[in-house]
Structure formats: C-alpha cells, structure tokens
Design an enzyme around this catalytic site. Sequence first.
Site, mmCIF file in Angstrom:
data_model
loop_
_atom_site.group_PDB
_atom_site.id
_atom_site.type_symbol
_atom_site.label_atom_id
_atom_site.label_comp_id
_atom_site.label_asym_id
_atom_site.label_seq_id
_atom_site.Cartn_x
_atom_site.Cartn_y
_atom_site.Cartn_z
ATOM 1 N N ILE A 38 1.180 -0.972 -0.154
ATOM 2 C CA ILE A 38 0.103 -0.213 0.201
ATOM 3 C C ILE A 38 0.985 1.177 0.133
ATOM 4 C CG2 ILE A 38 -0.497 0.310 2.704
ATOM 5 C CD1 ILE A 38 -3.303 0.407 2.059
ATOM 6 N N HIS A 52 6.137 -12.052 6.046
ATOM 7 C CA HIS A 52 5.849 -11.453 4.289
ATOM 8 C C HIS A 52 7.462 -11.301 3.934
ATOM 9 C CE1 HIS A 52 5.162 -8.140 7.009
ATOM 10 N NE2 HIS A 52 6.023 -7.411 6.276
#
Length: 115
Positions: free
Chosen positions: A34, A102
């Site tokens: 994002i 991640h």
Amino acid sequence: MSHDPNCIFCKIIAGQIPSKKVYEDEDLLAFHDIHPWAPVHVLIIPKLHIASMVELTEEHVTLLGRMSVLAPRLMKELGVSNGFRTVINTGPDGGQEVYHLHMHAMGGPRPWLKG
Ligand code: 5GP
Ligand code: ZN
C-alpha cells in the site's frame, strides 16, 4: 494458530480488507504494498498465519522455498528486468510492522523512495 482474526494480512487473505492481488494459490498470496518504496513493490505472504521468521520450523521449509521461487517470477511478470530486492523484516529491531510473515519484493528503475 492458522488464522488470526486481528491480523491485517489474515484479513486481506479472507477478503475482509481489499488488496491489489498479483498472485494467489492454495498456500500463498501476493499483492501490491500500500506504501511502495520502489516502482514495483509486492508482498508475498503465506496464507498460514506465521507471525515472523522467529516462528519458522522445518515444516515451513517448502513454503519458504515457494515464496522465494515466486519472487523472481512475479518481478518478471510485473516488468522488472534489471534486478530486484527481497527483504523479510523480523521483530522490532528488524523493522517489522505487520506480524504476519511477508517477503517484500521490490524492483523498477531507481531512485527509490526507500531501500
Ligand atoms: P514490515 O515493516 O512489517 O516488513 O512491512 C509491512 C508492509 O505492509 C509495509 O510496507 C506496509 O506498507 C504494508 N502494509 C501495511 N498494511 C497494509 C495493507 O492494509 N495493505 C497493503 N497492501 N499493504 C499494507
Ligand atoms: Zn495473519
């Protein structure tokens, strides 16, 4: 715990928070960060909730291997042709903000915002 209802990435996996997905299979999901640091910046995550690298065990070896193999494939598919950077932040001093494992994969022409 295979799913943490309070985890933002588990919510993305469940479709409760929207994301720009670039890859999905039974075990893995990849989506655009994002707040990208680079022209192309994706996050590759296991669907299994693993908080960080600290929680990894032998049973996760294949999963990690698959994340590593996916990174160059996605970079190529997203037009990255001059190299890329992969990062896994772990814990407070490692700069980890989201406690669902991640791998950042970043590429594209420099200069980059960060990294
Ligand atoms: P960390 O510092 O934990 O390695 O990185 C977490 C990353 O997740 C950051 O780069 C941040 O921009 C990204 N991120 C945090 N929340 C969201 C979200 O809701 N959606 C997406 N696509 N990325 C997020
Ligand atoms: Zn999670």
